[in-house]
Design a protein around this motif. Structure first.
Motif, PDB file in Angstrom:
ATOM      1  N   ASP A  72       0.824  -1.215   0.000  1.00 13.43           N
ATOM      2  CA  ASP A  72       0.000   0.000   0.000  1.00 13.43           C
ATOM      3  C   ASP A  72       0.854   1.258   0.000  1.00 13.43           C
ATOM      4  N   GLN A  73       1.978   1.233   0.729  1.00 11.76           N
ATOM      5  CA  GLN A  73       2.873   2.388   0.740  1.00 11.76           C
ATOM      6  C   GLN A  73       3.461   2.618  -0.651  1.00 11.76           C
ATOM      7  N   ALA A  74       3.883   1.532  -1.303  1.00 12.87           N
ATOM      8  CA  ALA A  74       4.437   1.652  -2.653  1.00 12.87           C
ATOM      9  C   ALA A  74       3.374   2.131  -3.643  1.00 12.87           C
ATOM     10  N   LEU A  75       2.155   1.636  -3.514  1.00 17.82           N
ATOM     11  CA  LEU A  75       1.074   2.054  -4.422  1.00 17.82           C
ATOM     12  C   LEU A  75       0.721   3.527  -4.219  1.00 17.82           C
ATOM     13  N   ALA A  76       0.803   4.001  -2.978  1.00 19.18           N
ATOM     14  CA  ALA A  76       0.569   5.430  -2.725  1.00 19.18           C
ATOM     15  C   ALA A  76       1.634   6.274  -3.416  1.00 19.18           C
ATOM     16  N   GLU A  77       2.884   5.785  -3.415  1.00 23.83           N
ATOM     17  CA  GLU A  77       3.957   6.479  -4.109  1.00 23.83           C
ATOM     18  C   GLU A  77       3.752   6.453  -5.626  1.00 23.83           C
ATOM     19  N   ILE A  78       3.284   5.319  -6.136  1.00 22.14           N
ATOM     20  CA  ILE A  78       3.008   5.215  -7.572  1.00 22.14           C
ATOM     21  C   ILE A  78       1.907   6.196  -7.961  1.00 22.14           C
ATOM     22  N   GLU A  79       0.858   6.264  -7.156  1.00 24.69           N
ATOM     23  CA  GLU A  79      -0.202   7.267  -7.382  1.00 24.69           C
ATOM     24  C   GLU A  79       0.390   8.669  -7.490  1.00 24.69           C
ATOM     25  N   ARG A  80       1.295   8.962  -6.564  1.00 24.89           N
ATOM     26  CA  ARG A  80       1.853  10.315  -6.479  1.00 24.89           C
ATOM     27  C   ARG A  80       2.636  10.695  -7.725  1.00 24.89           C
ATOM     28  N   PHE A  83      -0.073 -10.958  -3.264  1.00 23.59           N
ATOM     29  CA  PHE A  83      -0.655 -10.122  -4.319  1.00 23.59           C
ATOM     30  C   PHE A  83      -0.759 -10.986  -5.568  1.00 23.59           C
ATOM     31  N   GLY A  84      -1.956 -11.446  -5.874  1.00 22.01           N
ATOM     32  CA  GLY A  84      -2.145 -12.348  -7.002  1.00 22.01           C
ATOM     33  C   GLY A  84      -3.312 -11.934  -7.880  1.00 22.01           C
ATOM     34  N   LEU A  85      -3.558 -12.740  -8.900  1.00 20.97           N
ATOM     35  CA  LEU A  85      -4.673 -12.443  -9.802  1.00 20.97           C
ATOM     36  C   LEU A  85      -6.008 -12.519  -9.081  1.00 20.97           C
ATOM     37  N   GLU A  86      -6.060 -13.319  -8.007  1.00 19.12           N
ATOM     38  CA  GLU A  86      -7.327 -13.486  -7.290  1.00 19.12           C
ATOM     39  C   GLU A  86      -7.647 -12.317  -6.360  1.00 19.12           C
ATOM     40  N   GLU A 115      -8.715  -6.070  -5.551  1.00 18.97           N
ATOM     41  CA  GLU A 115      -9.145  -5.475  -4.280  1.00 18.97           C
ATOM     42  C   GLU A 115      -8.059  -4.567  -3.711  1.00 18.97           C
ATOM     43  N   ILE A 116      -6.806  -5.022  -3.753  1.00 16.86           N
ATOM     44  CA  ILE A 116      -5.692  -4.220  -3.229  1.00 16.86           C
ATOM     45  C   ILE A 116      -5.514  -2.950  -4.048  1.00 16.86           C
ATOM     46  N   LEU A 117      -5.520  -3.097  -5.363  1.00 10.28           N
ATOM     47  CA  LEU A 117      -5.316  -1.943  -6.249  1.00 10.28           C
ATOM     48  C   LEU A 117      -6.496  -0.982  -6.200  1.00 10.28           C
ATOM     49  N   GLY A 118      -7.693  -1.514  -5.911  1.00 10.13           N
ATOM     50  CA  GLY A 118      -8.892  -0.677  -5.852  1.00 10.13           C
ATOM     51  C   GLY A 118      -8.849   0.362  -4.756  1.00 10.13           C
ATOM     52  N   ARG A 119      -7.944   0.190  -3.786  1.00 11.68           N
ATOM     53  CA  ARG A 119      -7.783   1.203  -2.739  1.00 11.68           C
ATOM     54  C   ARG A 119      -7.018   2.413  -3.234  1.00 11.68           C
ATOM     55  N   HIS A 120      -6.429   2.299  -4.442  1.00 12.17           N
ATOM     56  CA  HIS A 120      -5.557   3.365  -4.940  1.00 12.17           C
ATOM     57  C   HIS A 120      -5.937   3.875  -6.333  1.00 12.17           C
ATOM     58  N   VAL A 149      -9.666  -0.501 -12.437  1.00 17.78           N
ATOM     59  CA  VAL A 149      -8.696  -1.601 -12.412  1.00 17.78           C
ATOM     60  C   VAL A 149      -9.208  -2.724 -13.315  1.00 17.78           C
ATOM     61  N   GLU A 150      -8.434  -3.063 -14.337  1.00 17.57           N
ATOM     62  CA  GLU A 150      -8.819  -4.113 -15.275  1.00 17.57           C
ATOM     63  C   GLU A 150      -7.762  -5.225 -15.264  1.00 17.57           C
ATOM     64  N   MET A 151      -8.204  -6.482 -15.141  1.00 19.13           N
ATOM     65  CA  MET A 151      -7.275  -7.608 -15.172  1.00 19.13           C
ATOM     66  C   MET A 151      -7.243  -8.220 -16.568  1.00 19.13           C
ATOM     67  N   ARG A 152      -6.025  -8.535 -17.045  1.00 22.68           N
ATOM     68  CA  ARG A 152      -5.855  -9.196 -18.339  1.00 22.68           C
ATOM     69  C   ARG A 152      -4.929 -10.391 -18.143  1.00 22.68           C
ATOM     70  N   ARG A 153      -5.389 -11.572 -18.580  1.00 26.78           N
ATOM     71  CA  ARG A 153      -4.583 -12.787 -18.437  1.00 26.78           C
ATOM     72  C   ARG A 153      -3.766 -13.045 -19.696  1.00 26.78           C
ATOM     73  N   TYR A 154      -2.580 -13.599 -19.467  1.00 25.52           N
ATOM     74  CA  TYR A 154      -1.697 -14.004 -20.561  1.00 25.52           C
ATOM     75  C   TYR A 154      -1.891 -15.493 -20.795  1.00 25.52           C
ATOM     76  N   GLU A 155      -2.373 -15.839 -21.969  1.00 26.61           N
ATOM     77  CA  GLU A 155      -2.692 -17.238 -22.272  1.00 26.61           C
ATOM     78  C   GLU A 155      -1.436 -17.992 -22.720  1.00 26.61           C
TER      79      GLU A 155
END
Length: 406
Positions: free
Chosen positions: A261-269, A312-315, A319-324, A328-334
């Motif tokens: 969360d601290q790193a994501l806050a920095e990324i937001e900034r 921190f996974g696809l599942e 939710e984690i990213l939604g706080r920042h 948020v869109e997930m894309r899978r690599y087939e």
């Protein structure tokens, strides 16, 4: 028992080392005695003396005890020993480069003190940084070597014709005039694989907490023709201005962080309001067959100290990213792997961050034969469950509005 037999003390004197050293190597499983008497005395032979000479030689060449264990497990595998020696030669060359930089800094500091009769603490601080880099170089370089092993398995045996790094670059939607920051860039493989696609007027800053990895990236990309920037820092504290980048990416990084969360806050900034953050991770089933394969040899083996996808996974990533981020869109690599050779799987298993070495130690020929039999004649199929989250709309504006109107 045939041949000359030595007690621990006699064996230590013959080898010119301390009894404590012999006992330590015994405890670590590097050099076990050939015999143990009924009364519990540990007895060594001339054959054990030959093994000890090999251990002392490898130690002199700069190998760690963990690496000596691995080479001892594999000493009948000439290709493995050759690769280990080549890796050590590369490390020695990097140490020479690092020590040359330290020498130049020492000379400059000495000249400045001679001229001004004062200490330039900025120069001294730089010198301390260089010495610190040199001390941690071995660990950083070996980490990079393990990463390369894992990248090679995916690159060489993946069935998707569009490789991971090509696909990942496409998700960035990176265009003319844009600025981008990569966190945890490692050796710069993402950019090496996509050099021809880079917009000429774009700005790309590669960063990593490891100075050694950044040096590897510089070396890899020095002939690229593109002017990359490089920075060493912990992404919990990004030393960049607010709203500096239109794109930020982190490839398999967030699950290693102490405080995502601290790193994501920095990324937001550091992101612009219309910016895009692309981060990759794994799902719960990623490479499960390799974990099962290792556990089939010894059920105590775990290839990861912590299940990364649970951090921190696809599942749970959305939710984690939604706080920042607002969107948020997930894309899978087939993709999946089809591996028809034993050695790449063995190398991959040994490169992991878990406890596998503890249980393979002393049983390497048995382990190697086990892997060969399991693969058989058909390619071994391995599930890949990886993808990215594409995040837009940093939440800082919304939070700032709420804070300013409370």
């Amino acid at each position: 028992m045939e041949g000359v037999i030595y007690t621990t003390g006699e064996f230590a004197r013959k080898a010119g080392v301390s009894v404590r050293t012999i006992r330590y190597y015994d405890k670590q499983g590097i050099l076990k005695p050939s015999h143990v008497s009924e009364s519990g005395y540990r007895l060594y032979t001339d054959g054990d003396f030959g093994k000890l000479q090999k251990i002392l030689t490898l130690k002199y060449l700069g190998f760690s005890l963990e690496e000596i264990q691995e080479i001892s497990m594999n000493d009948s595998d000439q290709d493995f020993v050759r690769r280990s020696l080549e890796l050590q030669m590369d490390l020695v060359r990097k140490k020479i480069e690092s020590l040359t930089a330290v020498e130049a800094s020492l000379k400059e500091a000495s000249r400045m003190i001679g001229r001004t009769k004062e200490v330039d603490w900025k120069t001294v601080l730089h010198l301390i940084h260089l010495v610190s880099m040199e001390k941690s170089l071995a660990e950083q370089y070996r980490t990079g070597a393990n990463t390369s092993v894992r990248i090679s398995l995916h690159r060489d045996f993946g069935v998707n014709p569009e490789g991971w790094f090509t696909w990942l670059y496409r998700q960035l939607d990176f265009g003319q005039g844009m600025s981008l920051l990569e966190l945890g860039a490692g050796n710069g493989e993402l950019w090496w694989e996509n050099l021809e696609k880079l917009p000429g007027d774009a700005s790309v800053c590669l960063s990593d907490i490891s100075a050694g990895m950044m040096q590897d990236a510089r070396e890899k990309l020095k002939e690229s023709g593109f002017s990359f920037q490089y920075a060493v820092f912990d992404c919990h504290r990004i030393p960049m201005e607010d709203r500096s980048f239109q794109r930020v990416t982190a490839n398999h990084v967030l699950f290693y962080l102490k405080d995502p969360d601290q790193a994501l806050a920095e990324i937001e900034r550091v992101m612009t309001e219309d910016g895009l953050f692309v981060c990759s991770t794994y799902g719960e089933g990623h490479m499960q067959e390799i974990s099962d394969l290792a556990k089939g040899f010894d059920e105590r083996i775990s290839l990861s100290e912590v299940p990364l996808s649970e951090v921190f996974g696809l599942e749970n990533g959305a939710e984690i990213l939604g706080r920042h981020f607002q969107d948020v869109e997930m894309r899978r690599y087939e993709d999946h792997l089809e591996v028809g050779q034993a050695q790449p799987l063995i190398d991959y298993i040994l490169s992991c961050h878990g406890n596998q070495r503890e249980y393979i130690q002393g049983r390497y020929p048995e382990f190697k034969e086990y892997i060969r039999k399991k693969i058989g004649k058909k390619p071994f199929r391995i599930t890949k469950d990886a993808g990215v989250f594409c995040c837009r709309g940093p939440m800082r504006r919304q939070r700032n509005f709420i804070e300013n109107h409370l």
